[in-house]
Write a protein that holds these residues in place. Structure first.
Motif, mmCIF file in Angstrom:
data_model
loop_
_atom_site.group_PDB
_atom_site.id
_atom_site.type_symbol
_atom_site.label_atom_id
_atom_site.label_comp_id
_atom_site.label_asym_id
_atom_site.label_seq_id
_atom_site.Cartn_x
_atom_site.Cartn_y
_atom_site.Cartn_z
ATOM 1 N N SER A 148 -0.431 6.355 0.083
ATOM 2 C CA SER A 148 -0.472 6.096 -1.360
ATOM 3 C C SER A 148 -0.652 7.367 -2.182
ATOM 4 O O SER A 148 -0.358 7.378 -3.374
ATOM 5 C CB SER A 148 -1.594 5.108 -1.689
ATOM 6 O OG SER A 148 -2.848 5.656 -1.315
ATOM 7 N N GLU A 149 -1.114 8.457 -1.563
ATOM 8 C CA GLU A 149 -1.347 9.722 -2.262
ATOM 9 C C GLU A 149 -0.160 10.681 -2.187
ATOM 10 O O GLU A 149 -0.169 11.731 -2.839
ATOM 11 C CB GLU A 149 -2.573 10.425 -1.662
ATOM 12 C CG GLU A 149 -3.851 9.634 -1.779
ATOM 13 C CD GLU A 149 -4.991 10.234 -0.966
ATOM 14 O OE1 GLU A 149 -4.722 10.978 0.013
ATOM 15 O OE2 GLU A 149 -6.141 9.957 -1.301
ATOM 16 N N ASP A 208 0.810 -1.212 0.000
ATOM 17 C CA ASP A 208 0.000 0.000 0.000
ATOM 18 C C ASP A 208 0.847 1.269 0.000
ATOM 19 O O ASP A 208 0.327 2.369 0.184
ATOM 20 C CB ASP A 208 -0.931 0.004 1.224
ATOM 21 C CG ASP A 208 -1.932 -1.134 1.170
ATOM 22 O OD1 ASP A 208 -2.373 -1.496 0.056
ATOM 23 O OD2 ASP A 208 -2.257 -1.680 2.243
ATOM 24 N N MET A 209 2.149 1.102 -0.202
ATOM 25 C CA MET A 209 3.067 2.244 -0.235
ATOM 26 C C MET A 209 3.507 2.482 -1.669
ATOM 27 O O MET A 209 3.777 1.532 -2.398
ATOM 28 C CB MET A 209 4.291 1.969 0.637
ATOM 29 C CG MET A 209 3.962 1.742 2.098
ATOM 30 S SD MET A 209 5.467 1.371 3.037
ATOM 31 C CE MET A 209 4.769 0.775 4.568
ATOM 32 N N PRO A 210 3.602 3.752 -2.077
ATOM 33 C CA PRO A 210 4.039 4.023 -3.448
ATOM 34 C C PRO A 210 5.514 3.651 -3.650
ATOM 35 O O PRO A 210 6.322 3.761 -2.719
ATOM 36 C CB PRO A 210 3.832 5.535 -3.596
ATOM 37 C CG PRO A 210 3.812 6.070 -2.214
ATOM 38 C CD PRO A 210 3.315 4.968 -1.332
#
Length: 180
Positions: A155-156, A28-30
Motif C-alpha cells: 500500500s506504500e 489492500d493494493m493501491p
C-alpha cells in the motif's frame, strides 16, 4: 500461517511449499498498482473473456517469423498470454514453448482461461495474478516483492516502485534491480 494471539504463537495454517508468499487482498493494493499491472501485462484485460485474439495473433506471427529466421520460434515480440492465462501458467507450472507440446499447452491454457473467466470476476483474477507472480530473488507475489525490493508494504509503493517490480515478471533474471 502463524500469528500471535494473547502472547502465544498459534499455527493457523501450515503450508508446505518452497514459495515465499504472503497473500494480500486486492483491497489492500493501491489502485495505481492495479492500473499499471493491466497496462503492462494485458491492456485489454477488461474487454476480453480470458483470451485476447489480437495479442495471440501477434505472438503467432512473431513465432512464425522467428521460425523462418532459423531459430526455435521463441523470441521477442511479446507473449500472447493474458493475465488470466498467466495465472493458469503460474498455477500449473506448465510453460512448454517448443513444438507441438507448446501449441497444445497454449490451446489448453486458452480453454482454461475461458473457464476461469466464467467462474471468477476480473478483480479476483487480478488479485490472484499479483499474489502468485514470481518477481525474482525468491519473491512470489507482490507482498514479498515490495518487502524485498523497497522494504515497504504494498500500500506504500509509489507508481515508479510498482512499475519497477512489475517489470521483473517479464524476465526475472535480466530485470532484477539488484543484478544490474
Amino acid at each position: 500461517t502463524k500469528y500471535y494471539s494473547e502472547g502465544e504463537l498459534v499455527v493457523y495454517e501450515e503450508l508446505h511449499s518452497s514459495e515465499n508468499r504472503v497473500w494480500l487482498s486486492i483491497n489492500d493494493m493501491p489502485q495505481h498498482l492495479l492500473d499499471i499491472t493491466v497496462a503492462v501485462e494485458d491492456k485489454r484485460f477488461y474487454q476480453h473473456k480470458g483470451f485476447d485474439p489480437i495479442r495471440t495473433a501477434s505472438a503467432t506471427i512473431q513465432y512464425a517469423i522467428n521460425k523462418l529466421k532459423g531459430n526455435d520460434g521463441v523470441g521477442s515480440g511479446g507473449g500472447g498470454s493474458t493475465l488470466t492465462q498467466q495465472v493458469i501458467k503460474n498455477i500449473t507450472k506448465d510453460d512448454e514453448t517448443k513444438g507441438w507440446e507448446g501449441i497444445i499447452r497454449k490451446f489448453k491454457e486458452i480453454l482454461r482461461a475461458f473457464y476461469i473467466e466464467r467462474k471468477y470476476d476480473k478483480d479476483q483474477i487480478l488479485e490472484y495474478y499479483l499474489n502468485i507472480a514470481h518477481f525474482g530473488n525468491g519473491c512470489d507475489g507482490m507482498y514479498t516483492a515490495a518487502k524485498y525490493y523497497f522494504d515497504k508494504e504494498v500500500s506504500e509503493l509509489t507508481m515508479n516502485e510498482c512499475a519497477a517490480i512489475l517489470s521483473i515478471t517479464n524476465n526475472p533474471r535480466d530485470f532484477d534491480p539488484y543484478s544490474q
